[in-house]
Design a protein around this motif. Structure first.
Motif, PDB file in Angstrom:
ATOM      1  N   VAL B  27       0.853  -1.194   0.000  1.00 55.67           N
ATOM      2  CA  VAL B  27       0.000   0.000   0.000  1.00 55.67           C
ATOM      3  C   VAL B  27       0.890   1.246   0.000  1.00 55.67           C
ATOM      4  CG1 VAL B  27      -1.884  -1.089   1.280  1.00 55.67           C
ATOM      5  CG2 VAL B  27      -0.122   0.150   2.521  1.00 55.67           C
ATOM      6  N   THR B  28       0.292   2.355  -0.437  1.00 52.18           N
ATOM      7  CA  THR B  28       0.935   3.662  -0.356  1.00 52.18           C
ATOM      8  C   THR B  28      -0.052   4.625   0.288  1.00 52.18           C
ATOM      9  OG1 THR B  28       2.217   3.234  -2.359  1.00 52.18           O
ATOM     10  CG2 THR B  28       1.992   5.538  -1.684  1.00 52.18           C
ATOM     11  N   GLY B  29       0.431   5.465   1.196  1.00 54.98           N
ATOM     12  CA  GLY B  29      -0.489   6.392   1.842  1.00 54.98           C
ATOM     13  C   GLY B  29       0.228   7.415   2.694  1.00 54.98           C
ATOM     14  N   GLU B  30      -0.587   8.289   3.297  1.00 50.82           N
ATOM     15  CA  GLU B  30      -0.067   9.354   4.155  1.00 50.82           C
ATOM     16  C   GLU B  30       0.215   8.803   5.546  1.00 50.82           C
ATOM     17  OE1 GLU B  30      -1.578  13.504   6.276  1.00 50.82           O
ATOM     18  OE2 GLU B  30      -2.756  12.618   4.673  1.00 50.82           O
ATOM     19  N   ALA B  31       1.387   9.104   6.075  1.00 51.14           N
ATOM     20  CA  ALA B  31       1.769   8.587   7.390  1.00 51.14           C
ATOM     21  C   ALA B  31       1.220   9.461   8.512  1.00 51.14           C
ATOM     22  CB  ALA B  31       3.286   8.508   7.499  1.00 51.14           C
ATOM     23  N   LEU B  32       0.628   8.806   9.508  1.00 46.66           N
ATOM     24  CA  LEU B  32       0.188   9.459  10.742  1.00 46.66           C
ATOM     25  C   LEU B  32       1.114   8.914  11.826  1.00 46.66           C
ATOM     26  CD1 LEU B  32      -2.199  11.372  11.415  1.00 46.66           C
ATOM     27  CD2 LEU B  32      -3.503   9.352  12.050  1.00 46.66           C
ATOM     28  N   VAL B  33       1.993   9.764  12.343  1.00 43.79           N
ATOM     29  CA  VAL B  33       3.123   9.291  13.134  1.00 43.79           C
ATOM     30  C   VAL B  33       3.031   9.795  14.577  1.00 43.79           C
ATOM     31  CG1 VAL B  33       5.640   9.185  13.278  1.00 43.79           C
ATOM     32  CG2 VAL B  33       4.529   9.423  11.041  1.00 43.79           C
ATOM     33  N   VAL B  64      -8.527   7.060   9.303  1.00 44.02           N
ATOM     34  CA  VAL B  64      -9.114   6.355   8.157  1.00 44.02           C
ATOM     35  C   VAL B  64      -8.248   6.565   6.910  1.00 44.02           C
ATOM     36  CG1 VAL B  64     -11.158   6.102   6.702  1.00 44.02           C
ATOM     37  CG2 VAL B  64     -11.406   6.680   9.140  1.00 44.02           C
ATOM     38  N   GLY B  65      -7.831   5.463   6.318  1.00 42.11           N
ATOM     39  CA  GLY B  65      -7.040   5.520   5.092  1.00 42.11           C
ATOM     40  C   GLY B  65      -5.597   5.945   5.287  1.00 42.11           C
ATOM     41  N   LYS B  66      -5.169   6.097   6.523  1.00 42.27           N
ATOM     42  CA  LYS B  66      -3.793   6.538   6.806  1.00 42.27           C
ATOM     43  C   LYS B  66      -2.890   5.328   7.088  1.00 42.27           C
ATOM     44  CE  LYS B  66      -5.098  10.869   6.744  1.00 42.27           C
ATOM     45  NZ  LYS B  66      -5.379  11.600   7.984  1.00 42.27           N
ATOM     46  N   VAL B  67      -1.598   5.557   6.958  1.00 45.78           N
ATOM     47  CA  VAL B  67      -0.608   4.582   7.401  1.00 45.78           C
ATOM     48  C   VAL B  67      -0.177   5.004   8.806  1.00 45.78           C
ATOM     49  CG1 VAL B  67       1.665   3.568   7.008  1.00 45.78           C
ATOM     50  CG2 VAL B  67       0.165   4.084   5.060  1.00 45.78           C
ATOM     51  N   LEU B  68      -0.603   4.251   9.801  1.00 46.26           N
ATOM     52  CA  LEU B  68      -0.250   4.580  11.184  1.00 46.26           C
ATOM     53  C   LEU B  68       1.175   4.116  11.458  1.00 46.26           C
ATOM     54  CD1 LEU B  68      -3.465   3.538  13.170  1.00 46.26           C
ATOM     55  CD2 LEU B  68      -2.746   5.823  12.439  1.00 46.26           C
ATOM     56  N   LYS B  94      -4.994   2.281   6.522  1.00 48.48           N
ATOM     57  CA  LYS B  94      -4.528   1.568   5.335  1.00 48.48           C
ATOM     58  C   LYS B  94      -3.445   0.553   5.697  1.00 48.48           C
ATOM     59  CE  LYS B  94      -4.623   3.766   1.380  1.00 48.48           C
ATOM     60  NZ  LYS B  94      -4.306   4.756   0.315  1.00 48.48           N
ATOM     61  N   ALA B  95      -2.648   0.891   6.682  1.00 54.41           N
ATOM     62  CA  ALA B  95      -1.608  -0.021   7.169  1.00 54.41           C
ATOM     63  C   ALA B  95      -1.212   0.445   8.567  1.00 54.41           C
ATOM     64  CB  ALA B  95      -0.395  -0.008   6.256  1.00 54.41           C
ATOM     65  N   ILE B  96      -0.607  -0.457   9.324  1.00 52.73           N
ATOM     66  CA  ILE B  96      -0.085  -0.106  10.648  1.00 52.73           C
ATOM     67  C   ILE B  96       1.376  -0.548  10.726  1.00 52.73           C
ATOM     68  CG2 ILE B  96      -0.429  -0.225  13.136  1.00 52.73           C
ATOM     69  CD1 ILE B  96      -3.281  -1.146  12.671  1.00 52.73           C
ATOM     70  N   VAL B  97       2.214   0.365  11.206  1.00 53.25           N
ATOM     71  CA  VAL B  97       3.648   0.111  11.338  1.00 53.25           C
ATOM     72  C   VAL B  97       4.023   0.327  12.797  1.00 53.25           C
ATOM     73  CG1 VAL B  97       5.952   0.837  10.612  1.00 53.25           C
ATOM     74  CG2 VAL B  97       4.041   0.891   8.973  1.00 53.25           C
ATOM     75  N   PHE B  98       4.674  -0.663  13.395  1.00 52.77           N
ATOM     76  CA  PHE B  98       5.051  -0.582  14.809  1.00 52.77           C
ATOM     77  C   PHE B  98       6.550  -0.772  14.974  1.00 52.77           C
ATOM     78  CE2 PHE B  98       0.696  -2.457  15.630  1.00 52.77           C
ATOM     79  CZ  PHE B  98       0.194  -1.397  16.359  1.00 52.77           C
ATOM     80  N   ASN B  99       7.113  -0.083  15.959  1.00 51.40           N
ATOM     81  CA  ASN B  99       8.417  -0.512  16.442  1.00 51.40           C
ATOM     82  C   ASN B  99       8.317  -1.929  17.006  1.00 51.40           C
ATOM     83  OD1 ASN B  99      10.186   1.685  15.964  1.00 51.40           O
ATOM     84  ND2 ASN B  99       9.313   2.802  17.697  1.00 51.40           N
ATOM     85  N   PRO B 129       8.647  11.161   8.775  1.00 52.37           N
ATOM     86  CA  PRO B 129       8.007  12.448   9.070  1.00 52.37           C
ATOM     87  C   PRO B 129       6.481  12.338   9.078  1.00 52.37           C
ATOM     88  CG  PRO B 129       9.651  12.653   7.323  1.00 52.37           C
ATOM     89  CD  PRO B 129       9.427  11.189   7.530  1.00 52.37           C
ATOM     90  N   HIS B 130       5.869  12.995  10.046  1.00 53.86           N
ATOM     91  CA  HIS B 130       4.406  13.040  10.118  1.00 53.86           C
ATOM     92  C   HIS B 130       3.866  13.676   8.832  1.00 53.86           C
ATOM     93  CE1 HIS B 130       0.573  13.057  12.215  1.00 53.86           C
ATOM     94  NE2 HIS B 130       0.379  14.307  11.815  1.00 53.86           N
ATOM     95  N   GLY B 131       2.927  13.019   8.200  1.00 55.39           N
ATOM     96  CA  GLY B 131       2.326  13.557   6.977  1.00 55.39           C
ATOM     97  C   GLY B 131       3.026  13.140   5.700  1.00 55.39           C
ATOM     98  N   ALA B 132       4.156  12.450   5.799  1.00 55.54           N
ATOM     99  CA  ALA B 132       4.874  12.017   4.601  1.00 55.54           C
ATOM    100  C   ALA B 132       4.086  10.944   3.859  1.00 55.54           C
ATOM    101  CB  ALA B 132       6.248  11.467   4.982  1.00 55.54           C
ATOM    102  N   THR B 133       4.337  10.833   2.573  1.00 58.02           N
ATOM    103  CA  THR B 133       3.777   9.718   1.804  1.00 58.02           C
ATOM    104  C   THR B 133       4.747   8.536   1.915  1.00 58.02           C
ATOM    105  OG1 THR B 133       2.680  11.209   0.279  1.00 58.02           O
ATOM    106  CG2 THR B 133       3.015   8.947  -0.471  1.00 58.02           C
ATOM    107  N   VAL B 134       4.205   7.391   2.317  1.00 55.32           N
ATOM    108  CA  VAL B 134       5.058   6.217   2.501  1.00 55.32           C
ATOM    109  C   VAL B 134       4.519   5.049   1.685  1.00 55.32           C
ATOM    110  CG1 VAL B 134       5.846   6.913   4.796  1.00 55.32           C
ATOM    111  CG2 VAL B 134       3.826   5.463   4.575  1.00 55.32           C
TER     112      VAL B 134
END
Lengths: 411, 146
Positions: B27-33, B64-68, B94-99, B129-134
């Protein structure tokens, strides 16, 4: 993952569609965590309240149980966590009919799959206590941390779909706390104050959970005096799991895998945190934001018979001006009824509910329906959860909570 | 948890981070960090798709629709069902990324068909970065900041 002949047969659908779907799910999870194979488990415990499942989850359960194939059934003793209601008290809680309909559909689906509806999060007190080294697939973080830490059994947190899968296949991917390597201590705590009340035990668990950080952390704790007993450790573990996602802890000289600090590798660790009464009181004080309360709740975990008896003693001679809800398991409730405990609590104006848990019972909706916002409880786990549901939860002793139900004010 | 070497590339336009654990589709989307935890039950208004836990660093924001991109999985076992329920209504990240992930969120991702990465050798919440496209590529276990 390496699969034996039986597991390959499950994957090929030769043991029914439910087993096939279950093992497919388990292989995905096992691959994610790098599990080499499966480990047989003796019991499964499923968390599945309908607020969590929603319509989509209930339909999935119905589809799993609806093939009319007798092979689509659990292969090991498989039991349930609290439901989202006590049907006898749903009107008092002002739960909507659609909530009860979802609950009934869920129960029907589970029964078709051979699941026993025990509806309890204290199965280690009421159904069958796990034994040391026993591999399990348990849901409810409080059940897992107690079983791992106090009983010396071996389980990861198993969410509802995974716990049900384990029931259907009789196994679970071998990773995490099934492995010796993950059961060694990773962070060392020195405690110089031993709690006495259940809310203090819960708050201490919460402090340690917050500091320990994440699921893979295994706290080892030195310095506690005496032997706390099951209810104290129940609150301690449930709060630690809730605040920190912790699944295993060791108390030196108390829990079975840590007779000595070196038994869990603790002597190799520096003392990372020193905790005293001040840290515990600070956590409690952080929730003390109002003098007035709307409702008192004893839940999370469900109350044992001894907790209910203590509560009944405190209710003697009182008349409540605020709702007081005490939640227990369907195994404890009949004894509480027989011994007159339920009657003593309800004579003061309280309610004893069975087979549910407060926060798993549409907490947001019943708050709005009843005008509940400021909530007093002696459960550290509950105060940690309910903020997200719009409540202002406050943590106090059982005695102070009962007084608050009588006066409307929390001392 | 399995141990694989961490891999980070910092070129002139693209940063790429390698995870140890991955599941789902690309997936590709805006990161919420945020350097904070995640629990579907504790932290969210799942009906409206926002963070509601008062102490959460993303309180009030829509997922909604963000990459967390978050620090660690928290809370109880309910998230495994809840991700599936959220996905059924389309009110889902859209996706979740964790340490650091716990089994519940991984099980929930497997059950709800949600893309997930976890396990980095650096703090991923400090790198993205918060708001980056990943761009998330689970097959290669990579997160790329575009």
């Amino acid at each position: 993952m390496k699969l034996n002949e039986e597991e390959q047969a499950m994957l090929a659908g030769e043991l029914g569609q439910a087993a096939r779907l279950a093992i497919e799910h388990q292989i995905k999870v096992g691959d994610f965590f790098g599990a080499e194979d499966f480990v047989p488990v003796t019991q499964a415990h499923i968390m599945a309240d309908t607020e969590s499942l929603g319509e989509a989850g209930v339909r999935w359960l119905e589809s799993l149980s609806g093939h009319g194939d007798s092979r689509d059934a659990v292969r090991i003793p498989t039991i349930t966590d609290p439901r989202g209601t006590d049907f006898a008290k749903a009107g008092m809680l002002k739960q909507a009919p659609w909530m009860l309909t979802l609950e009934r559909r869920t129960i029907d689906a589970f029964v078709k799959l051979g699941v026993s509806m025990t509806d309890t999060c204290i199965n280690y007190q009421t159904i069958q206590a796990p034994t040391r080294g026993e591999h399990l697939a348990f849901g409810d973080t409080g059940v897992v941390i107690y079983s791992n830490s106090i009983c010396g059994a071996r389980s990861n947190f198993e969410g509802g779909p995974s716990a049900l899968s384990a029931g259907l296949t009789g196994r679970t991917p071998r990773y995490g706390f099934h492995l010796d390597a993950h059961r060694q201590a990773t962070v060392r705590f020195q405690v110089d104050w031993t709690p006495q009340s259940l809310n203090d035990w819960g708050a201490l668990g919460g402090v340690i959970g917050r500091l320990a950080g994440n699921y893979w952390s295994v706290p080892v704790v030195e310095g506690l005096q005496g032997y706390p007993g099951s209810d104290a450790l129940k609150h301690f573990g449930a709060a630690m799991a809730s605040f920190g996602s912790i699944a295993l802890f060791h108390l030196v000289g108390i829990t079975p895998e840590a007779s000595l600090l070196k038994d869990v590798g603790g002597e190799k660790l520096p003392v990372s945190h020193r905790i005293g009464q001040a840290e515990v009181k600070a956590l409690q004080a952080s929730y003390a934001v109002d003098d007035e309360i709307d409702v008192v709740v004893f839940s999370a975990p469900q109350l044992s018979l001894y907790e209910l008896r203590q509560l009944a003693d405190l209710c003697e001679g009182r008349r409540f001006v605020r709702p007081l809800l005490a939640v227990t398991s369907p195994q404890v409730k009949p004894d509480a009824d027989r011994f007159g405990i339920t009657g003593r609590i309800e004579a003061a104006g309280g309610q004893v509910l069975s087979g549910m848990c407060f926060y798993q019972s549409y907490a947001r909706e019943i708050a709005e329906a009843n005008g509940w916002k400021r909530l007093a409880t002696n459960s550290a786990k509950l105060v940690n959860i309910l903020g997200g549901y719009g409540y202002v939860p406050m943590l106090a002793s059982m005695e102070h909570c009962v007084e608050a139900a009588q006066t409307g004010r929390l001392a | 948890m399995s141990e694989l070497p961490d891999h980070t590339m910092q070129g002139s336009t693209v940063m790429e981070f390698k995870a140890r654990h991955a599941i789902g589709l690309p997936v590709t989307g805006e990161a919420l960090v945020a350097h904070d935890g995640f629990s579907a039950r504790y932290d969210l208004d799942r009906i409206n798709g926002t963070f509601t836990r008062p102490a959460h660093k993303l309180v009030g924001q829509s997922y909604v629709g963000k990459v967390l991109v978050l620090d660690t999985a928290k809370g109880g076992v309910a998230s495994a069902w809840m991700l599936h329920e959220m996905a059924s209504r389309g009110i889902v990240p859209k996706a979740i990324v964790f340490n650091t992930v716990n089994p519940i969120l991984a099980q929930g991702a497997a059950f709800g068909d949600i893309t997930m990465l976890a396990g980095f050798d650096q703090d991923i919440t400090a790198k993205v970065p918060h708001g980056a496209t990943v761009e998330i590529d689970p097959a290669n276990r990579t997160l790329r900041v575009l």
